[in-house]
Design a protein around this motif. Structure first.
Motif, PDB file in Angstrom:
ATOM      1  N   THR A 185      13.037  12.875  14.217  1.00 49.26           N
ATOM      2  CA  THR A 185      14.415  11.710  13.966  1.00 49.26           C
ATOM      3  C   THR A 185      15.784  12.278  15.140  1.00 49.26           C
ATOM      4  N   ILE A 186      16.087  11.506  15.915  1.00 41.74           N
ATOM      5  CA  ILE A 186      17.827  11.285  16.525  1.00 41.74           C
ATOM      6  C   ILE A 186      18.586  10.698  16.279  1.00 41.74           C
ATOM      7  N   LEU A 187      19.320  12.069  15.047  1.00 38.44           N
ATOM      8  CA  LEU A 187      20.579  11.515  15.022  1.00 38.44           C
ATOM      9  C   LEU A 187      21.571  10.797  16.028  1.00 38.44           C
ATOM     10  N   LYS A 188      22.538  10.595  15.481  1.00 38.77           N
ATOM     11  CA  LYS A 188      23.513   9.983  16.355  1.00 38.77           C
ATOM     12  C   LYS A 188      23.297   9.619  18.000  1.00 38.77           C
ATOM     13  N   ALA A 189      22.181   8.440  17.582  1.00 36.79           N
ATOM     14  CA  ALA A 189      21.392   8.581  18.951  1.00 36.79           C
ATOM     15  C   ALA A 189      22.206   7.238  19.416  1.00 36.79           C
ATOM     16  N   HIS A 190      23.116   6.702  18.958  1.00 29.01           N
ATOM     17  CA  HIS A 190      24.634   5.555  19.842  1.00 29.01           C
ATOM     18  C   HIS A 190      25.435   5.375  18.633  1.00 29.01           C
ATOM     19  N   GLU A 191      26.341   5.350  19.806  1.00 26.87           N
ATOM     20  CA  GLU A 191      27.407   4.774  19.179  1.00 26.87           C
ATOM     21  C   GLU A 191      27.838   3.729  17.967  1.00 26.87           C
ATOM     22  N   PHE A 192      26.994   2.382  17.754  1.00 28.73           N
ATOM     23  CA  PHE A 192      26.773   1.448  17.381  1.00 28.73           C
ATOM     24  C   PHE A 192      25.159   1.478  16.969  1.00 28.73           C
ATOM     25  N   PRO A 193      25.312   0.486  15.756  1.00 34.27           N
ATOM     26  CA  PRO A 193      23.584   0.714  15.212  1.00 34.27           C
ATOM     27  C   PRO A 193      23.034  -0.185  16.675  1.00 34.27           C
ATOM     28  N   GLU A 206       0.686  -1.689   0.249  1.00 32.74           N
ATOM     29  CA  GLU A 206       0.183   0.327   0.117  1.00 32.74           C
ATOM     30  C   GLU A 206       0.836   1.512  -0.009  1.00 32.74           C
ATOM     31  N   LYS A 207       1.602   1.250   0.469  1.00 34.00           N
ATOM     32  CA  LYS A 207       2.817   2.175   0.879  1.00 34.00           C
ATOM     33  C   LYS A 207       4.452   2.133   1.146  1.00 34.00           C
ATOM     34  N   SER A 208       5.233   2.543   0.698  1.00 34.49           N
ATOM     35  CA  SER A 208       6.606   2.335   1.335  1.00 34.49           C
ATOM     36  C   SER A 208       7.162   3.780   1.295  1.00 34.49           C
ATOM     37  N   ARG A 209       7.806   3.533   2.052  1.00 36.29           N
ATOM     38  CA  ARG A 209       9.693   4.783   2.187  1.00 36.29           C
ATOM     39  C   ARG A 209      10.282   5.133   2.539  1.00 36.29           C
ATOM     40  N   LYS A 210      11.292   5.023   2.367  1.00 33.32           N
ATOM     41  CA  LYS A 210      12.379   4.882   2.131  1.00 33.32           C
ATOM     42  C   LYS A 210      13.760   5.821   3.714  1.00 33.32           C
ATOM     43  N   VAL A 211      13.538   4.704   4.917  1.00 32.98           N
ATOM     44  CA  VAL A 211      14.050   5.935   6.388  1.00 32.98           C
ATOM     45  C   VAL A 211      15.313   5.938   6.463  1.00 32.98           C
ATOM     46  N   GLY A 212      16.247   5.648   5.332  1.00 32.88           N
ATOM     47  CA  GLY A 212      17.710   6.074   6.136  1.00 32.88           C
ATOM     48  C   GLY A 212      18.740   5.520   4.818  1.00 32.88           C
ATOM     49  N   GLU A 232      23.073   3.901  10.865  1.00 34.02           N
ATOM     50  CA  GLU A 232      22.938   5.253  10.469  1.00 34.02           C
ATOM     51  C   GLU A 232      22.938   5.967  11.591  1.00 34.02           C
ATOM     52  N   LEU A 233      22.898   4.856  12.733  1.00 38.43           N
ATOM     53  CA  LEU A 233      22.981   5.599  14.552  1.00 38.43           C
ATOM     54  C   LEU A 233      22.571   6.140  14.419  1.00 38.43           C
ATOM     55  N   SER A 234      21.356   6.106  13.842  1.00 33.11           N
ATOM     56  CA  SER A 234      19.896   6.693  14.415  1.00 33.11           C
ATOM     57  C   SER A 234      18.614   6.969  14.988  1.00 33.11           C
ATOM     58  N   VAL A 235      17.839   7.013  15.676  1.00 34.65           N
ATOM     59  CA  VAL A 235      16.508   6.335  16.062  1.00 34.65           C
ATOM     60  C   VAL A 235      15.447   7.240  15.849  1.00 34.65           C
ATOM     61  N   LYS A 263      21.030   3.833   5.147  1.00 30.48           N
ATOM     62  CA  LYS A 263      21.673   2.776   5.651  1.00 30.48           C
ATOM     63  C   LYS A 263      20.845   1.722   5.971  1.00 30.48           C
ATOM     64  N   GLY A 264      21.229   0.154   6.028  1.00 30.40           N
ATOM     65  CA  GLY A 264      20.120  -0.463   6.631  1.00 30.40           C
ATOM     66  C   GLY A 264      18.663  -0.297   7.571  1.00 30.40           C
ATOM     67  N   VAL A 265      17.831  -0.826   8.033  1.00 31.52           N
ATOM     68  CA  VAL A 265      17.121  -0.547   8.973  1.00 31.52           C
ATOM     69  C   VAL A 265      17.639  -2.097   9.986  1.00 31.52           C
ATOM     70  N   THR A 266      17.738  -1.594  11.065  1.00 30.27           N
ATOM     71  CA  THR A 266      18.316  -2.961  12.327  1.00 30.27           C
ATOM     72  C   THR A 266      17.121  -3.395  13.277  1.00 30.27           C
ATOM     73  N   CYS A 267      16.582  -2.218  13.283  1.00 33.64           N
ATOM     74  CA  CYS A 267      14.791  -3.011  14.141  1.00 33.64           C
ATOM     75  C   CYS A 267      14.040  -1.586  14.569  1.00 33.64           C
ATOM     76  N   LEU A 268      12.909  -2.352  14.380  1.00 33.32           N
ATOM     77  CA  LEU A 268      11.081  -1.410  13.917  1.00 33.32           C
ATOM     78  C   LEU A 268      10.450  -2.372  15.367  1.00 33.32           C
TER      79      LEU A 268
END
Length: 324
Positions: free
Chosen positions: A256-264, A212-218, A240-243, A220-225
């Motif tokens: 969007t929280i940029l640089k939320a963590h040092e690792f993904p 139905e819908k699709s959106r690019k959110v990054g 991208e280390l963001s949330v 780089k790959g999405v790691t969790c949802l």
């Protein structure tokens, strides 16, 4: 809208999973895994205050040799158990590709593997109880194999060859809607500059299994949802280390929280009332995010009152301007 958020360092505790017991009580799982890293595998209980600070309430240390407490995952075999008997309802499901996630609808089991969603029919009744007494050296009796109803491949025309599923979540209030993470895997070429891997959140109608819908959110790959219990928000973590936070209906970005963590991030989780979103990472940190208020969350009466006050103030300012 910029949400308020707080980062919390947890020394020597790589975070891999978490779950809310209520709106303010959080269980966090992590550790160094089965390897002899010197980092112990534990479950920790935290209480989250209104100012997003956390206080450790208790801790449970797993035995030596056990793996770190991960979120639900499997490799090439999945066993479905009935509740509360915990008897197997069917033969174990074997897949050719790695299993990333699984979700239940009222009448089916959906397994997300690397390149396909496998839809199985669930039995309408529990299996007969196993024979009484312990059966040493014998496996528990299982029912027949679950019927495979459908195999849904990643739409290659929209996402390209080699793209992969990562997670699947069913809408808590609408049985016809599901959400998946799809990460693209562009082919490498020596002649052309390779395109970066991109992460998409895709909304499906599971009756027809159409997008139905699709959106690019990054980029780089999405790691969790995770999907909020009221079905309004989707939270995700990125390589991208963001949330990020998107609207579950339109998939429009909310925050969007940029640089939320040092690792993904390895896990994101909403509390039951969807007022907090927590993310965790192997960098030994948790981040507690206050979900921004929207017109819907304020309630129609409160929103109309604020709108009316804004109109009155604007009218007064116009009158003052005209008198000058």
């Amino acid at each position: 809208m910029r949400p308020k958020h707080s980062q919390h360092s947890i020394p020597t505790f790589p975070v891999y999973s978490c779950a809310f017991l209520n709106d303010s009580t959080l269980v966090v799982g992590g550790g160094g895994g089965a390897a002899r890293s010197g980092i112990k595998n534990k479950l920790r209980l935290y209480e989250i205050s209104e100012d997003r600070s956390i206080q450790q309430q208790d801790e449970f240390e797993l035995e030596r040799g056990e793996d770190a407490p991960m979120s639900m995952a499997a490799h090439a075999e999945l066993v479905v158990l009935s509740y509360p008997s915990l008897n197997p309802v069917a033969e174990p499901i074997h897949t050719e590709k790695e299993i990333y996630d699984a979700a239940f609808s009222p009448d089916s089991l959906i397994i997300a593997t690397t390149h396909s969603l496998l839809v199985y029919s669930l039995p309408k009744s529990d299996p007969p109880p196993s024979s009484k007494g312990k059966q040493k050296g014998k496996s528990k009796s299982t029912g027949p194999a679950l019927p495979l109803l459908n195999t849904v491949n990643v739409p290659s025309d929209a996402f390209g060859e080699g793209s992969t599923f990562r997670q699947i979540k069913l809408h808590p209030l609408d049985e016809t809607v599901a959400y998946t993470v799809i990460n693209t895997n562009p082919p490498r070429s020596r002649q052309k500059k390779s395109v970066s891997r991109q992460g998409f959140i895709t909304k499906w109608n599971i009756k027809s299994w159409s997008v139905e819908k699709s959106r690019k959110v990054g980029d780089k790959g999405v790691t969790c949802l995770d999907l909020s219990a009221d079905g309004r928000y989707i939270g995700f973590g990125s390589s991208e280390l963001s949330v990020g936070l998107v609207d579950a209906v339109t998939l429009a970005p909310c925050a969007t929280i940029l640089k939320a963590h040092e690792f993904p991030p390895t896990v994101v989780k909403f509390n039951p009332s969807a007022t907090l979103l927590v993310s965790g990472s192997p960098d030994n940190t948790l981040r507690v995010i206050s979900v921004p208020l929207t017109a819907d969350s304020l309630g129609s009466g409160t929103f109309l009152l604020i709108l009316a006050l804004a109109i009155i103030i604007l009218a007064i300012l116009v009158q003052l301007y005209l008198r000058k």
